[in-house]
Design an enzyme around this catalytic site. Structure first.
Site, PDB file in Angstrom:
ATOM      1  N   LYS B  97      16.665   9.937  -6.130  1.00  0.00           N
ATOM      2  CA  LYS B  97      15.996   9.963  -4.833  1.00  0.00           C
ATOM      3  C   LYS B  97      16.384   8.669  -4.137  1.00  0.00           C
ATOM      4  O   LYS B  97      15.924   7.584  -4.502  1.00  0.00           O
ATOM      5  CB  LYS B  97      14.471  10.063  -4.985  1.00  0.00           C
ATOM      6  CG  LYS B  97      13.774  10.020  -3.627  1.00  0.00           C
ATOM      7  CD  LYS B  97      12.268   9.945  -3.737  1.00  0.00           C
ATOM      8  CE  LYS B  97      11.694   9.444  -2.409  1.00  0.00           C
ATOM      9  NZ  LYS B  97      10.241   9.214  -2.480  1.00  0.00           N
ATOM     10  N   GLY B 158       2.476   6.615   1.427  1.00  0.00           N
ATOM     11  CA  GLY B 158       1.143   6.211   0.967  1.00  0.00           C
ATOM     12  C   GLY B 158       0.084   6.187   2.045  1.00  0.00           C
ATOM     13  O   GLY B 158      -1.034   5.744   1.807  1.00  0.00           O
ATOM     14  N   ALA B 184       6.358  11.947   1.532  1.00  0.00           N
ATOM     15  CA  ALA B 184       5.638  10.784   2.067  1.00  0.00           C
ATOM     16  C   ALA B 184       4.586  11.138   3.107  1.00  0.00           C
ATOM     17  O   ALA B 184       4.854  11.847   4.072  1.00  0.00           O
ATOM     18  CB  ALA B 184       6.596   9.757   2.666  1.00  0.00           C
ATOM     19  N   GLY B 185       3.398  10.631   2.884  1.00  0.00           N
ATOM     20  CA  GLY B 185       2.330  10.728   3.863  1.00  0.00           C
ATOM     21  C   GLY B 185       1.467  11.975   3.768  1.00  0.00           C
ATOM     22  O   GLY B 185       0.494  12.109   4.504  1.00  0.00           O
ATOM     23  N   THR B 207       0.761   9.313  -3.813  1.00  0.00           N
ATOM     24  CA  THR B 207      -0.488   8.580  -3.573  1.00  0.00           C
ATOM     25  C   THR B 207      -1.705   9.499  -3.475  1.00  0.00           C
ATOM     26  O   THR B 207      -2.763   9.200  -4.043  1.00  0.00           O
ATOM     27  CB  THR B 207      -0.359   7.741  -2.283  1.00  0.00           C
ATOM     28  OG1 THR B 207       0.747   6.866  -2.438  1.00  0.00           O
ATOM     29  CG2 THR B 207      -1.624   6.930  -2.019  1.00  0.00           C
TER      30      THR B 207
END
Lengths: 70, 257
Positions: B97, B158, B184-185, B207
């Protein structure tokens, strides 16, 4: 004879002389070699070559392994 | 639900899980199992030579999970290439990645450096999954140089803000010939479902699982949401209209007119 290695960015002095190979260094540091990869002076050293990799004064050694990450 | 195929390998699960921020390796292993994921990301870091810790890889059964090392911490292409090669030497696998994030505050990826690193790594035999801003032009360039997927961000890493880049991700999905993984997010199962309903091929969550009150339960919720979104995408939604369309019969009311 005293000698120095830079391990993961920190100078480490060996008063009784250097461990002769990467395998011996890891044993002295009590690090399980099974999951570690190393870099010496910027060149990758694979695990299978640890035992044959001789250490010399002033080498810069990175000892790296996997950690949690996203 | 169809299988996901990346670089010739099939995955039944369309949820990738990150291994950062878990309170313990044991909890991480349970959460990954509950997520049903078959692809887990890991980072490379210096061994703490003063405090030898347990090896976290021991908690991940590599016969069940494809390991996806990331290049987190890389600030330019050269650092990302170095980390990728170290990861390959450490794990024996050539999946990576690719992430290049020069700014630690927002951790937004540097597209130019990512493209430069991707070209080098693809030529070097890596299966490259680049983490990018939701930039359709960059996604196309990465696809053209041989990346196995593109991984546009939904919002900063995160941040749990959800699909802030939705309109651009829609364009990326429309144009992509490689799988699109929204990364992400994604902070809630509904965010994952939203991405999958739009036609994303997979989502990556770390996260939102690791920092939840109960990572195992929330991992299960993300699994279900990812599946629900994918099924909805594959089967198609009923059409929208601006006016109401009664679901109950418009005859036989209990009133006299």
């Amino acid at each position: 004879m005293s000698a120095t290695l830079k391990i993961n960015g920190t100078e480490k002095t060996f008063d009784q002389g250097l461990p002769s190979t990467l395998t011996e260094l890891l044993a002295q540091l009590e690090i399980n070699a099974a999951t570690v990869v190393a870099e010496i002076n910027g060149d990758i050293v694979e695990r299978k070559n640890f035992a044959q990799t001789e250490l010399k004064d002033q080498m810069a050694i990175e000892l790296i392994r996997f950690d949690g990450g996203g | 639900m169809s299988a996901l195929k990346i670089a010739g390998k099939e995955f039944d699960s369309r949820l990738f899980v990150g291994t950062g921020k878990f309170a313990s390796n044991a909890l991480m292993a349970r959460a990954i199992a509950a997520s049903g994921s078959q692809m887990v990301t890991v980072a490379l870091r210096r061994v703490d030579i003063e405090n030898e810790n347990d090896d976290m890889l021991a908690a991940i059964d590599q016969t069940k999970y494809q390991l996806l090392p990331n290049t987190s911490g890389a600030r330019d292409a050269a650092e990302a290439v170095r980390l990728s090669r170290l990861a390959r030497a450490a794990s024996g696998i050539a999946w990576v990645k690719l992430e290049v994030t020069p700014d630690p505050y927002y951790l937004l990826p540097d597209g130019q450096e990512t493209l430069k690193a991707a070209e080098i790594l693809v030529k070097d035999g890596f299966i490259v999954l680049p983490y990018i801003n939701a930039d359709p032009i960059l996604a196309k360039k990465l696809q053209d140089v041989g990346c196995a997927t593109v991984m546009p961000l939904a919002s900063p890493i995160g941040s749990n803000q959800g699909m802030k880049t939705k309109a651009s991700i829609e364009i990326i999905i429309e144009q992509a010939t490689v799988p699109v993984v929204v990364d992400a997010g994604l902070g809630a199962p509904s965010h994952a479902a939203e991405a999958m309903e739009m036609g994303a091929d997979a989502v990556l969550v770390n996260t939102a699982i690791a920092a939840a009150n109960d990572p195992v339960e929330i991992a299960k919720a993300f699994k279900m949401a990812t599946q629900a979104g994918r099924i909805a995408y594959e089967t198609g939604l009923a059409s929208k209209s601006t006016t109401a369309s009664a679901s109950s019969p418009l005859t036989g009311f209990l009133r006299n007119e």
